[in-house]
Design a protein around this motif. Structure first.
Motif, short mmCIF file in Angstrom:
data_model
loop_
_atom_site.label_atom_id
_atom_site.label_comp_id
_atom_site.label_asym_id
_atom_site.label_seq_id
_atom_site.Cartn_x
_atom_site.Cartn_y
_atom_site.Cartn_z
N ILE A 101 7.16 9.85 -62.33
CA ILE A 101 5.85 9.65 -61.71
C ILE A 101 5.58 10.85 -60.80
CG2 ILE A 101 4.51 8.18 -60.29
CD1 ILE A 101 6.54 5.92 -61.13
N TYR A 102 4.44 11.30 -60.99
CA TYR A 102 4.23 12.53 -60.22
C TYR A 102 2.92 11.85 -59.15
CZ TYR A 102 6.09 16.40 -62.64
OH TYR A 102 7.18 17.18 -63.17
N PHE A 103 3.13 12.40 -57.93
CA PHE A 103 2.04 11.90 -57.05
C PHE A 103 2.15 13.03 -55.88
CE2 PHE A 103 6.29 10.33 -55.08
CZ PHE A 103 5.75 10.53 -53.75
N THR A 104 0.98 13.18 -55.21
CA THR A 104 0.76 14.17 -54.10
C THR A 104 0.46 13.63 -52.88
OG1 THR A 104 -1.77 14.31 -54.90
CG2 THR A 104 -0.26 15.65 -56.02
N LEU A 105 0.64 14.45 -51.90
CA LEU A 105 0.11 14.04 -50.58
C LEU A 105 -0.67 15.23 -50.13
CD1 LEU A 105 3.53 12.58 -48.47
CD2 LEU A 105 1.21 11.52 -49.50
N GLN A 106 -1.89 14.99 -49.44
CA GLN A 106 -2.75 16.01 -49.21
C GLN A 106 -3.07 16.06 -47.57
OE1 GLN A 106 -6.53 16.38 -51.31
NE2 GLN A 106 -6.84 18.62 -50.66
N ASP A 107 -2.84 16.94 -47.17
CA ASP A 107 -3.39 16.87 -45.72
C ASP A 107 -5.03 17.17 -45.52
OD1 ASP A 107 -3.79 16.82 -42.87
OD2 ASP A 107 -1.78 18.04 -42.38
N LEU A 108 -5.80 16.14 -45.12
CA LEU A 108 -7.14 16.55 -45.29
C LEU A 108 -7.71 16.82 -43.67
CD1 LEU A 108 -8.18 13.36 -46.94
CD2 LEU A 108 -7.79 15.38 -47.98
N THR A 109 -6.92 16.75 -42.74
CA THR A 109 -7.27 17.17 -41.44
C THR A 109 -6.45 18.47 -40.93
OG1 THR A 109 -5.97 15.43 -40.43
CG2 THR A 109 -8.20 14.98 -41.04
N GLY A 110 -5.38 18.77 -41.33
CA GLY A 110 -4.65 19.70 -40.48
C GLY A 110 -3.74 20.66 -41.64
N ASP A 111 -2.74 21.00 -41.07
CA ASP A 111 -1.66 21.85 -41.98
C ASP A 111 -0.28 21.21 -41.64
OD1 ASP A 111 -0.61 23.64 -43.71
OD2 ASP A 111 -0.68 25.23 -42.09
N ARG A 112 -0.06 20.09 -41.85
CA ARG A 112 1.35 19.34 -41.29
C ARG A 112 2.17 19.22 -42.50
NH1 ARG A 112 -1.73 13.76 -39.44
NH2 ARG A 112 -2.90 14.67 -41.28
N LEU A 113 1.96 19.61 -43.65
CA LEU A 113 2.57 19.54 -44.88
C LEU A 113 3.24 21.08 -45.14
CD1 LEU A 113 0.78 17.24 -47.11
CD2 LEU A 113 2.87 16.62 -45.63
N SER A 114 4.37 21.15 -45.99
CA SER A 114 4.89 22.45 -46.32
C SER A 114 5.56 22.28 -47.84
CB SER A 114 5.59 23.11 -45.34
OG SER A 114 6.98 22.50 -45.30
N GLN A 115 6.10 23.17 -48.28
CA GLN A 115 7.02 23.19 -49.60
C GLN A 115 8.45 22.39 -49.07
OE1 GLN A 115 8.26 27.10 -50.73
NE2 GLN A 115 9.43 27.42 -48.99
N ASP A 116 8.76 22.21 -47.96
CA ASP A 116 9.77 21.45 -47.67
C ASP A 116 9.63 20.10 -47.14
OD1 ASP A 116 11.61 23.63 -47.65
OD2 ASP A 116 10.65 24.52 -45.71
N ALA A 117 8.35 19.49 -47.55
CA ALA A 117 7.95 18.14 -47.12
C ALA A 117 8.93 17.20 -47.59
CB ALA A 117 6.55 17.81 -47.93
N ASP A 118 9.36 16.16 -46.78
CA ASP A 118 10.23 15.11 -47.24
C ASP A 118 9.70 13.92 -46.95
OD1 ASP A 118 12.55 13.84 -47.76
OD2 ASP A 118 13.86 15.14 -46.46
N LEU A 119 10.25 12.76 -47.80
CA LEU A 119 9.90 11.29 -47.33
C LEU A 119 10.70 10.62 -46.58
CD1 LEU A 119 8.26 10.44 -50.73
CD2 LEU A 119 7.22 11.60 -48.84
N PHE A 120 11.77 11.27 -46.24
CA PHE A 120 12.85 10.60 -45.39
C PHE A 120 13.16 9.25 -45.59
CE2 PHE A 120 13.98 9.49 -40.66
CZ PHE A 120 15.00 10.00 -40.76
N GLU A 121 13.19 8.80 -47.01
CA GLU A 121 13.67 7.65 -47.47
C GLU A 121 12.51 6.39 -46.84
OE1 GLU A 121 17.68 6.76 -46.89
OE2 GLU A 121 18.48 8.42 -48.22
#
Length: 339
Positions: A101-121
């Motif tokens: 399954i492919y899903f995305t997280l998009q930051d609509l208000t800032g720049d809080r994500l990166s290529q190192d984003a992690d869901l931390f279980e």
């Protein structure tokens, strides 16, 4: 789920579909996996219509990697928003007892994500069957501030995934990470050397491990060095709090200041003058006060501290931060693809 099992799932998927995914640049090799005991739940999907028009970046990624396989991913395009972040399930592919399954997280208000984003279980999957799963960030588009994740699942009973709905929920994401190693100055080692210990009740243990876990003596875990009040900061969030010896074995203690909200972990080892490294065959983690959200890790070496006086102490650290708390949930169909 161990790394070998996870690799087996992905190998089976690649063999069935012909697709091969390269890891994102800079992504750490250690992957956390979760064994998800799924429960059948009846809940309404909190979804919003997808706002973006055209083919999303994840489809471009799929067609770039394997055009022949991309056509078998079924479009989902269901999303929800919270805390200025949109979570959108883009597409899904199920083959026999495996699913991707492919899903995305998009930051609509800032720049809080990166290529190192992690869901931390911090995600969960609800279905009518039990599964094992793993989730990794596979792409990041800085122009749209969108991180793409690949969720890999396998039914534990080996049965075919057919016509089921699943609910994917997420309550936390970590947007960045830092990983590295540092040599500890000898003056700090001397300053933090102590000969006093404290008792560690079993209720305060977070976990333990070693190269030969079956031979770990529980008595070794009952006492830990007394943390010093002025630690040496190795990296923000990671501190050296004590060095010492218990029962003729050298010990080194690290402090992680916020394991409640971030992924913080590390290890210590010594480097001899001839370049050989000396690792700790046993280590354990514990809390002083669980409510504080911090934790300690103590490494136990098989030699006295005096035998390490000519060695260099090194600390490896891994810290994920930029915590985004929220509540995201999407319910969507998952059907087996027919070629």
């Amino acid at each position: 789920m161990n790394k070998q099992n996870l690799q087996h799932i992905k190998q089976r998927f690649c063999a069935q579909t012909g697709v091969h995914f390269a890891p994102a640049a800079g992504h750490r090799t250690m992957r956390r996996t979760a064994l998800l005991c799924a429960a059948l739940v009846l809940c309404a999907a909190l979804t919003l219509p997808a706002l973006a028009d055209g083919v999303p970046a994840v489809y471009e990624l799929l067609y770039r990697v394997s055009p022949a396989t991309a056509q078998y991913f079924r479009s989902v395009r269901m999303s929800c928003e919270d805390q200025g972040v949109r979570m959108e399930v883009i597409s899904a592919y199920a083959q026999d007892d495996n699913a991707q399954i492919y899903f995305t997280l998009q930051d609509l208000t800032g720049d809080r994500l990166s290529q190192d984003a992690d869901l931390f279980e911090s995600y969960s999957i609800h279905a009518s069957w039990s599964m094992e799963a793993d989730c990794d960030c596979v792409d990041y588009e800085p122009g749209t501030r969108t991180a793409t994740f690949l969720l890999t699942m396998r039914r534990l009973d080996g049965k075919k995934i057919a016509g089921d709905k699943i609910t994917f929920t997420l309550n936390k994401a970590l947007g960045s990470r830092a990983e590295g190693s540092a040599a500890i100055p000898p003056s700090e080692i001397a300053r933090l050397t102590v000969y006093t210990t404290q008792q560690v009740p079993e209720t305060k243990l977070r976990g333990w491990g070693g190269t030969e876990e079956d031979e770990i003596d529980p008595a070794q875990l009952a006492a830990a060095l007394l943390p010093q009040t002025q630690p040496y900061q190795i990296y923000p969030g990671v501190e050296l709090t004590a060095v010492g010896e218990v029962d003729g074995k050298a010990r080194v203690q690290l402090h992680f200041t916020d394991v409640k909200n971030a992924d913080q972990h590390g290890d210590v080892y010594w480097t001899a003058e001839d370049g050989k490294t000396i690792g700790a065959p046993v280590s354990f983690d514990f809390f002083m006060d669980k409510a504080l959200g911090d934790a300690y890790s103590e490494a136990i070496f098989d030699v006295p501290l005096s035998q390490l006086s000519a060695c260099t102490m090194n600390a490896y650290y891994f810290v994920s931060g930029q915590v985004i708390h929220g509540s995201w949930e999407v319910t969507f169909p998952l059907e087996n693809a027919e070629k």
